[in-house]
Design a protein around this motif. Structure first.
Motif, PDB file in Angstrom:
ATOM      1  N   TRP A 225       0.826  -1.208   0.000  1.00 60.17           N
ATOM      2  CA  TRP A 225       0.000   0.000   0.000  1.00 60.17           C
ATOM      3  C   TRP A 225       0.861   1.260   0.000  1.00 60.17           C
ATOM      4  CZ3 TRP A 225      -4.678  -0.548  -1.496  1.00 60.17           C
ATOM      5  CH2 TRP A 225      -5.355  -1.748  -1.250  1.00 60.17           C
ATOM      6  N   ALA A 226       2.002   1.186   0.666  1.00 60.88           N
ATOM      7  CA  ALA A 226       2.919   2.331   0.627  1.00 60.88           C
ATOM      8  C   ALA A 226       3.408   2.581  -0.791  1.00 60.88           C
ATOM      9  CB  ALA A 226       4.097   2.080   1.568  1.00 60.88           C
ATOM     10  N   PHE A 227       3.766   1.504  -1.491  1.00 57.97           N
ATOM     11  CA  PHE A 227       4.199   1.633  -2.882  1.00 57.97           C
ATOM     12  C   PHE A 227       3.077   2.171  -3.759  1.00 57.97           C
ATOM     13  CE2 PHE A 227       4.397  -0.232  -7.148  1.00 57.97           C
ATOM     14  CZ  PHE A 227       5.602   0.297  -7.597  1.00 57.97           C
ATOM     15  N   LEU A 228       1.855   1.701  -3.514  1.00 58.15           N
ATOM     16  CA  LEU A 228       0.706   2.142  -4.311  1.00 58.15           C
ATOM     17  C   LEU A 228       0.434   3.623  -4.110  1.00 58.15           C
ATOM     18  CD1 LEU A 228      -1.319   0.821  -6.267  1.00 58.15           C
ATOM     19  CD2 LEU A 228      -2.916   0.650  -4.342  1.00 58.15           C
ATOM     20  N   MET A 229       0.574   4.106  -2.861  1.00 60.10           N
ATOM     21  CA  MET A 229       0.350   5.513  -2.574  1.00 60.10           C
ATOM     22  C   MET A 229       1.451   6.396  -3.170  1.00 60.10           C
ATOM     23  SD  MET A 229      -2.521   5.674  -0.910  1.00 60.10           S
ATOM     24  CE  MET A 229      -3.057   4.273  -1.924  1.00 60.10           C
ATOM     25  N   LEU A 230       2.661   5.868  -3.213  1.00 54.33           N
ATOM     26  CA  LEU A 230       3.792   6.647  -3.742  1.00 54.33           C
ATOM     27  C   LEU A 230       3.870   6.610  -5.266  1.00 54.33           C
ATOM     28  CD1 LEU A 230       6.607   5.644  -1.227  1.00 54.33           C
ATOM     29  CD2 LEU A 230       5.518   7.874  -1.431  1.00 54.33           C
ATOM     30  N   LEU A 231       3.190   5.653  -5.877  1.00 45.41           N
ATOM     31  CA  LEU A 231       3.306   5.461  -7.327  1.00 45.41           C
ATOM     32  C   LEU A 231       2.978   6.711  -8.149  1.00 45.41           C
ATOM     33  CD1 LEU A 231       4.009   3.418  -9.497  1.00 45.41           C
ATOM     34  CD2 LEU A 231       1.608   2.712  -9.540  1.00 45.41           C
ATOM     35  N   PRO A 232       1.900   7.461  -7.860  1.00 45.23           N
ATOM     36  CA  PRO A 232       1.638   8.674  -8.658  1.00 45.23           C
ATOM     37  C   PRO A 232       2.781   9.684  -8.604  1.00 45.23           C
ATOM     38  CG  PRO A 232      -0.310   8.064  -7.417  1.00 45.23           C
ATOM     39  CD  PRO A 232       0.794   7.193  -6.920  1.00 45.23           C
ATOM     40  N   ASN A 233       3.340   9.895  -7.399  1.00 43.76           N
ATOM     41  CA  ASN A 233       4.461  10.834  -7.269  1.00 43.76           C
ATOM     42  C   ASN A 233       5.709  10.326  -7.988  1.00 43.76           C
ATOM     43  OD1 ASN A 233       3.146  12.818  -5.801  1.00 43.76           O
ATOM     44  ND2 ASN A 233       3.616  11.862  -3.839  1.00 43.76           N
ATOM     45  N   VAL A 234       5.953   9.030  -7.887  1.00 43.59           N
ATOM     46  CA  VAL A 234       7.118   8.460  -8.562  1.00 43.59           C
ATOM     47  C   VAL A 234       6.981   8.594 -10.075  1.00 43.59           C
ATOM     48  CG1 VAL A 234       8.380   6.313  -9.007  1.00 43.59           C
ATOM     49  CG2 VAL A 234       7.619   6.851  -6.685  1.00 43.59           C
ATOM     50  N   LEU A 235       5.796   8.293 -10.601  1.00 39.96           N
ATOM     51  CA  LEU A 235       5.568   8.437 -12.040  1.00 39.96           C
ATOM     52  C   LEU A 235       5.683   9.899 -12.472  1.00 39.96           C
ATOM     53  CD1 LEU A 235       2.588   5.967 -12.623  1.00 39.96           C
ATOM     54  CD2 LEU A 235       4.988   5.650 -13.267  1.00 39.96           C
ATOM     55  N   GLY A 236       5.144  10.799 -11.661  1.00 42.73           N
ATOM     56  CA  GLY A 236       5.261  12.221 -11.974  1.00 42.73           C
ATOM     57  C   GLY A 236       6.704  12.679 -11.992  1.00 42.73           C
ATOM     58  N   PHE A 237       7.504  12.190 -11.026  1.00 46.48           N
ATOM     59  CA  PHE A 237       8.929  12.537 -10.980  1.00 46.48           C
ATOM     60  C   PHE A 237       9.661  12.012 -12.213  1.00 46.48           C
ATOM     61  CE2 PHE A 237      13.215  11.023  -9.908  1.00 46.48           C
ATOM     62  CZ  PHE A 237      13.832  12.233  -9.614  1.00 46.48           C
ATOM     63  N   LEU A 238       9.371  10.765 -12.590  1.00 45.37           N
ATOM     64  CA  LEU A 238      10.057  10.159 -13.731  1.00 45.37           C
ATOM     65  C   LEU A 238       9.673  10.840 -15.054  1.00 45.37           C
ATOM     66  CD1 LEU A 238       9.777   6.369 -12.799  1.00 45.37           C
ATOM     67  CD2 LEU A 238      11.799   7.821 -12.644  1.00 45.37           C
ATOM     68  N   LEU A 239       8.380  11.104 -15.231  1.00 48.04           N
ATOM     69  CA  LEU A 239       7.889  11.624 -16.517  1.00 48.04           C
ATOM     70  C   LEU A 239       8.120  13.114 -16.684  1.00 48.04           C
ATOM     71  CD1 LEU A 239       4.510   9.672 -16.854  1.00 48.04           C
ATOM     72  CD2 LEU A 239       6.647   9.246 -18.092  1.00 48.04           C
ATOM     73  N   PHE A 240       7.975  13.888 -15.597  1.00 46.74           N
ATOM     74  CA  PHE A 240       7.985  15.340 -15.720  1.00 46.74           C
ATOM     75  C   PHE A 240       9.228  16.005 -15.143  1.00 46.74           C
ATOM     76  CE2 PHE A 240       3.460  14.099 -15.487  1.00 46.74           C
ATOM     77  CZ  PHE A 240       3.089  14.483 -16.767  1.00 46.74           C
ATOM     78  N   LEU A 241      10.133  15.240 -14.554  1.00 45.01           N
ATOM     79  CA  LEU A 241      11.366  15.818 -14.023  1.00 45.01           C
ATOM     80  C   LEU A 241      12.602  15.083 -14.526  1.00 45.01           C
ATOM     81  CD1 LEU A 241      12.530  18.004 -12.214  1.00 45.01           C
ATOM     82  CD2 LEU A 241      12.424  16.393 -10.306  1.00 45.01           C
ATOM     83  N   LEU A 242      12.716  13.804 -14.181  1.00 43.51           N
ATOM     84  CA  LEU A 242      13.921  13.062 -14.539  1.00 43.51           C
ATOM     85  C   LEU A 242      14.071  12.912 -16.050  1.00 43.51           C
ATOM     86  CD1 LEU A 242      16.394  11.541 -13.556  1.00 43.51           C
ATOM     87  CD2 LEU A 242      15.002   9.459 -13.453  1.00 43.51           C
ATOM     88  N   LEU A 243      13.009  12.514 -16.741  1.00 39.22           N
ATOM     89  CA  LEU A 243      13.076  12.337 -18.190  1.00 39.22           C
ATOM     90  C   LEU A 243      13.413  13.644 -18.921  1.00 39.22           C
ATOM     91  CD1 LEU A 243      12.778  10.378 -20.548  1.00 39.22           C
ATOM     92  CD2 LEU A 243      10.332  10.883 -20.602  1.00 39.22           C
TER      93      LEU A 243
END
Length: 294
Positions: free
Chosen positions: A14-32
């Motif tokens: 559940w912790a991973f599931l809650m963090l997933l939107p932020n992680v995807l946002g970081f990968l797509l809109f910052l790191l990439l």
């Protein structure tokens, strides 16, 4: 199905599931975008033509570009002037508003209003204040027999005008941080100093300033980073003029990317700015132990 049920019942899932939107946002809109910008910095790309590899030529060109040298100097001057003055004024203001004054909450809110105000509105107001014919600033100077300059159209006075506006805009934020730091200092220190007969300036120099050093460090780091990235004030008030006297590094990056369509050169410049900010920040963290009491 049993392994799946066990997985669902685990807190980690559940912790991973809650963090997933932020992680995807970081990968797509910052790191990439950061990685893509690094690749573009080695190319000659104008948004329409195909990629043309230039290697390190964009970085070499920076050291030969006289305009880049000028905007780097302007950015350095802006930082060197605005950061110390802004920190000093916000500290004095925080100390003043930390007293038991009447309507102190109103004063705190009033000084914080510029922070949450739109930069467009702030620029319009200050352009009116700086107007050489009917602006408030030159009108006030005329009381003392001083003929005020054309602030935003003078190569000599345009940068000081931009610095004043930037300090005014960020004064409330730094004041609020210092105010929080001041309120975390125990009154027992000042009571002991009063018993010893210490003057107000001694208490400020020997109690307030040392115990406020972690807050001062945070404000200094954030102010340096923000000053190197100043853009909206310049874009809205002077467009980098006159004669590039107020053109700073981020504004020059913007011009190369979206006016000259030199995306590769703009990306190289952005990475140079990134490394400058990173080095300055590392130096500040390295020097932290020298002047922080904690």
């Amino acid at each position: 199905m049993k392994p799946m049920k066990r997985l669902v019942h685990k807190d980690g899932f559940w912790a991973f599931l809650m963090l997933l939107p932020n992680v995807l946002g970081f990968l797509l809109f910052l790191l990439l975008p950061v990685l893509a910008t690094f690749a573009i910095s080695f190319s000659d790309w104008n948004l329409t033509d195909s990629f043309q590899w230039r290697g390190v030529d964009n970085y070499k060109e920076l050291f030969e570009d006289k305009v880049f040298g000028q905007v780097f100097k302007n950015t350095f001057v802006f930082t060197l002037v605005s950061v110390p003055i802004g920190i000093a004024l916000s500290l004095v203001l925080a100390v003043f508003l930390n007293q038991k004054l009447r309507f102190v909450r109103f004063y705190r809110a009033a000084f914080f209003i510029p922070v949450i105000s739109s930069m467009v509105a702030v620029s319009v107001i200050w352009q009116w204040i700086y107007n050489p014919e009917y602006g408030l600033l030159n009108y006030a100077l005329s009381w003392f027999g001083i003929d005020g300059p054309a602030w935003l159209t003078s190569p000599r006075w345009a940068m000081p005008a931009v610095i004043i506006t930037s300090i005014w805009k960020s004064l409330g934020f730094n004041m609020l941080i210092f105010l929080a730091g001041l309120q975390s200092i125990s009154d027992s220190y000042y009571e002991a100093a009063d018993i010893d007969g210490a003057k107000w300036y001694s208490k400020f120099a020997r109690i307030t300033v040392p115990l406020l050093s972690p807050t001062t460090f945070f404000v200094t780091v954030m102010s340096f980073i923000n000053s190197f990235q100043v853009f909206d004030t310049v874009y809205l008030m002077t467009q980098g003029g006159p004669a590039r006297s107020t053109s700073v590094m981020v504004y020059y990056v913007f011009q190369n990317a979206f006016q000259y369509f030199r995306m590769g050169y703009a990306s190289a410049m952005a990475y140079v700015l990134f490394f400058i900010v990173m080095i300055v920040t590392f130096i500040q963290f390295w020097r932290q132990k020298k002047w922080s009491v904690y």
